[in-house]
Design an enzyme around this catalytic site. Structure first.
Site, PDB file in Angstrom:
ATOM      1  N   GLU A 165       0.840  -1.197   0.000  1.00 25.76           N
ATOM      2  CA  GLU A 165       0.000   0.000   0.000  1.00 25.76           C
ATOM      3  C   GLU A 165       0.881   1.255   0.000  1.00 25.76           C
ATOM      4  O   GLU A 165       0.807   2.099  -0.902  1.00 25.76           O
ATOM      5  CB  GLU A 165      -0.867  -0.061   1.252  1.00 25.76           C
ATOM      6  CG  GLU A 165      -1.651   1.161   1.622  1.00 25.76           C
ATOM      7  CD  GLU A 165      -2.135   1.026   3.064  1.00 25.76           C
ATOM      8  OE1 GLU A 165      -3.329   0.819   3.280  1.00 25.76           O
ATOM      9  OE2 GLU A 165      -1.299   1.125   3.992  1.00 25.76           O
ATOM     10  N   ASP A 176      -9.766   1.719   6.644  1.00 22.70           N
ATOM     11  CA  ASP A 176      -9.757   1.513   5.189  1.00 22.70           C
ATOM     12  C   ASP A 176     -10.777   2.431   4.513  1.00 22.70           C
ATOM     13  O   ASP A 176     -10.498   3.050   3.490  1.00 22.70           O
ATOM     14  CB  ASP A 176     -10.133   0.059   4.846  1.00 22.70           C
ATOM     15  CG  ASP A 176      -8.899  -0.822   4.677  1.00 22.70           C
ATOM     16  OD1 ASP A 176      -7.842  -0.451   5.232  1.00 22.70           O
ATOM     17  OD2 ASP A 176      -8.987  -1.869   4.008  1.00 22.70           O
TER      18      ASP A 176
END
Ligand code: FUB
Length: 837
Positions: free
Chosen positions: A505, A701
């Site tokens: 990420e 998230d």
């Protein structure tokens, strides 16, 4: 053959959004517009005028391909990209640039696209047909043209009994019956009788109330009028009735049209050379309403600039497309003579000069301010009225440069009204557009290559914005709390320092930031680290990346997380576009390798493609378990549009579809009242109900979703209305919880969470807080918002400090990266990187 289909699919990739009055499309020339209604939407199939790329002095028609456009409201138009290209049609002479006026009809489950072009083996024009299952393509051309037709401008009528007739221009206006296969003539061509003398072309035939109308461009005098004849059958005999539209008042020699009924109103689609006054072979489609008399004859249509459709008060209202104007005192001219597609401005020269712009929708909630993009050498004052009632007087400051000014509005109406602007004081007051409240943009950067500088609109100077962006960038990459660490001469990693690991990420975010800031040094270092420690060169995960490693490169986990690959691919494509592929890393080949490896996975050995092939939605992880659901924050439809355009992996049609599915899915994922989304989702947008702490609630998230939707809006803008409502909704929810106090975790219905998810790794940090990451992303979504409170969100971000929270918790990584992304968005610095021209 493979190559042929590959190119065909590639052509499908380029979509965009336009929002216009007349002319309707402002990104390309669009001539000979044939409009058809399919599945409740209006589709427009124009020809695509260009300047001859091989000979700029060529002064004849030049067309290499076709696009198709669709709209539901006749105001917002989606460009579905190229549907057919001259060099992909077996019978067409390569580079003959003769893809003239087309038509498209539906029959028995298929869409048939008819088009003229120059054949390889004979002189003149032939007419071909291409077939699709969808109105927007892909269209597959028949290998040869229709035998028996020599001519241009095909138009097909599928009559009520299912019989199809084709009409065209070639040695007079002609017609024949088509066979059921729509690829061959069923009768000998005949010339239409009963039409007046003089040059005629571009037939368009339709039926209304049992009467058949044969309409056509006709040179009655010097240039083309639009005229018509009527009959009781599709084959005639036709009786000439008169003129639908007079010759162009500015001398555009051709006109070419179609007539269609949509939602109970008839419209005339036609063309004019608005964007190319000096060269009338570069034309643009227009629409005006058309009316019939009681006896079925057609009333003359007066061409207007305003065109049709309702304009949203909260968008840019291009008042130079007025519906009425005072006889003297207001002039209309191009904003930029060098790029006419930028449109026009009005100049108010005389006190009391005025113009009206009809059908502006103020919605249900009164607007609170007006914005105007203006320039005026002297101070002035403009009055704005709605339906005859004064709404506001706006003082115009003297300025050399264009600026956006704002004035408060009280007592604004709701519903649809005409607006009228008049000059009370001043001379030479130039107005580009006006709009109400936040006035988000209506076109994406795929089309315009323009980005909104939201902070500048708020009044921050460019120096302040540049300095702030630099400061935020430096905090992430170089400051005492940096998360970027260089290793040796050629590598670097980004660490989630609170968890002391390196994630795909963060690495892929870092690469995206590096390519945006044109930092090849940072990009290459990060990529080298990813390649060495994270990417699997073989085995079942071949091509995928281990999602978490220790900072020395040892793996914490072997498996991939789909968002990393999503960002890797997109940033590698951008790197290829920006730096080319021959400076050490072949960025494009690396992106293609990830894509190819991913698409080759079958799921049989536990590993799946990144994208769930049934739903065309991204998986949570591309593994048997993780591929059974998705993560809303991994949805970046515009990234697929980037892949569709530039990955050159032969799957552009598929990526384009993924973008569409992803947008549809987001509608279902997001709570209709709060605008909140869960961390995980089933593919149908329902909650997973997995009972885990991460799953059904809006937590870490999830924060990314508002920012992702801002990106999609800014780049593509193809889901404008919904995304605007979404932005207003989530900001409304958070605002209701207190702009400076909203929490960072909620159930999606807005109720408080029972269990709090820990940020970081120390139990004492298990707390709800007003997290900077969510402050950042909820500010970024301001790009989509119409409500003026979006400015307060952006102001909060501007002023927020990145420092430890009251309890000592500090997140240099996630808060830091989201903050940097949001600053990039709001200063217009998060951009699509196009290939170098
Ligand atoms: O666009 C090329 C040609 O110009 C069309 O086929 C004609 O109808 C005229 O509009």
């Amino acid at each position: 053959m493979k190559q042929f289909y590959f190119s065909l699919l590639l052509l499908l990739a380029c979509t965009g959004k336009a929002n216009s009055q007349n002319p309707v499309i402002n990104s390309d020339f669009t001539a000979d517009p044939t409009a058809r209604v399919f599945n409740g939407k209006i589709y427009m199939y124009p020809s695509h005028d260009i300047r001859n790329p091989e000979d700029p002095s060529d002064d004849w028609f030049c067309m290499a391909d076709y696009h198709v456009y669709s709209s539901e409201n006749l105001t917002d138009w989606t460009d579905h990209g190229i549907i057919l290209e001259q060099n992909n049609i077996p019978w067409v002479e390569p580079n003959s640039y003769s893809m003239w006026a087309p038509d498209c009809v539906y029959k028995d489950g298929k869409y048939y696209f008819f088009f003229p072009s120059k054949p390889k083996d004979t002189k003149g024009f032939s007419v071909g047909v291409a077939v699709s299952d969808h109105p927007e393509g892909p269209f597959f051309p028949n290998w040869r043209p229709i035998k028996g037709i020599m001519g241009i401008d095909p138009c097909v009528l599928v009559d009520k009994d299912g019989s199809a007739y084709i009409y065209w221009a070639g040695n007079g206006l002609r017609m024949a019956k088509l066979k059921d296969n729509m690829r061959e003539l069923a009768s000998e061509p005949v010339e239409i009788q009963g039409l007046p003398e003089g040059f005629k072309e571009g037939p368009f035939v339709f039926e209304r109330a049992g009467k058949y109308y044969h309409t056509f461009p006709w040179v009655k005098d010097k240039t083309e009028t639009l005229a018509y004849a009527m009959a009781d059958t599709p084959t005639g005999p036709f009786k000439f009735k008169g003129i639908i539209m007079d010759e162009s008042s500015t001398g555009c020699w051709t006109n070419h049209h179609s007539i269609v009924e949509y939602n109970g109103q008839w419209y005339l689609f036609y063309h004019h050379n608005d964007y190319s006054p000096e060269f009338d072979k570069n034309r643009s489609a227009r629409i005006d309403s058309l009316f019939f008399n009681a006896d079925g004859t057609i009333r003359k249509v007066r061409p207007t600039l305003r065109g049709v459709g309702i304009t949203d008060a909260r968008m840019k209202i291009q008042i130079d497309r007025y519906s009425e104007i005072s006889k003297k005192g207001v002039t209309v001219s191009f904003l930029n003579e060098k790029n006419k597609f930028e449109g026009w401005k009005c100049t108010f020269n005389k006190t009391n000069s005025w113009l009206t712009y009809n059908k502006v929708d103020f919605g249900q909630k009164p607007v609170s301010e007006v914005k105007m993009r203006i320039r005026s050498a002297q101070e002035g004052s403009v009055r704005i009225e709605t339906s005859g009632k004064e709404l506001v007087r706006v003082n115009i400051p003297a300025s050399k440069d264009w600026s956006i000014i704002t004035a408060p509005v009280t007592g604004a109406p709701t519903g649809i009204h005409d607006i009228r602007l008049s000059l009370l004081k001043g001379s030479s007051v130039e107005i580009d557009w006006i709009g109400f409240d936040a006035v988000p943009w209506s076109e994406g950067a795929f089309n315009t290559r323009q980005y909104r500088n939201f902070f500048a609109e708020m009044g921050y100077s460019q120096e302040e914005i540049d300095a702030k962006l630099k400061e935020v960038f430096n905090e992430v990459f170089y400051g005492p709390n940096k998360i970027y660490f260089e290793v040796g001469d050629s590598m670097a990693y980004i660490s989630d320092v609170k968890n002391n690991d390196v994630r795909t990420e963060g690495m892929s975010y870092g690469m995206m930031i590096a390519v945006q800031f044109d930092r090849k040094d940072i990009f290459d270092r990060l990529w080298h680290w990813c390649k060495k420690y994270m990417q699997n060169p073989d085995g079942m995960f071949k091509g995928y990346f281990a999602w978490s490693c220790k900072t020395d490169g040892t793996r914490n986990s072997q498996g991939p997380a789909s968002d990393g690959e999503l960002y890797y691919i997109t940033s590698l494509i951008f790197a290829s576009n920006r730096w080319g592929n021959d400076s050490g890393i072949n960025y494009l080949a690396e992106a293609q390798y990830i894509l190819d490896c991913s698409m080759q996975k079958t799921g049989m050995d536990f590993v799946t493609p990144l994208i769930d092939l049934e739903h065309k939605l991204i998986t949570f992880t591309p593994t048997r378990y993780g591929a059974s659901f998705t993560d809303p924050s991994y949805h970046l439809p515009a990234f697929y549009e980037v892949w569709a355009r530039w990955a050159q992996d032969g799957r552009s049609g598929f990526w384009k579809e993924c973008a569409e599915r992803s947008r549809e899915y987001l509608h279902k994922s997001i709570h209709p009242v709060t605008g909140l989304n869960p961390d995980y989702n089933n593919y149908d947008g329902s909650l997973l109900g997995n009972k885990g702490i991460i799953g059904d609630a809006f937590r870490f998230d999830s924060w990314r979703v508002p920012m992702n939707i801002a990106l999609d809006y800014s780049w593509s803008c193809s889901d404008r209305k919904w995304q605007q409502e979404y932005g207003n909704k989530i900001q409304n929810f958070l605002y209701g919880k207190g702009l400076y106090t909203f929490d960072d975790q909620y159930n999606v219905d807005g109720t408080p969470v029972k269990e709090i998810l820990l940020g970081g790794n120390r139990e004492e940090y298990r707390k709800l807080r007003h997290s900077l990451g969510l402050v950042a992303t909820s500010a970024a979504v301001s790009l989509t918002c119409t409500d003026t409170r979006c400015y307060e969100f952006a102001k909060q971000l501007w002023e927020a400090k990145h420092e430890p929270y009251d309890d000592g918790y500090f997140d240099a990584y996630y808060d830091g990266l989201l903050r940097l992304f949001a600053f990039m968005h709001l200063s217009g610095k998060y951009q699509i990187i196009f290939p170098k021209d």
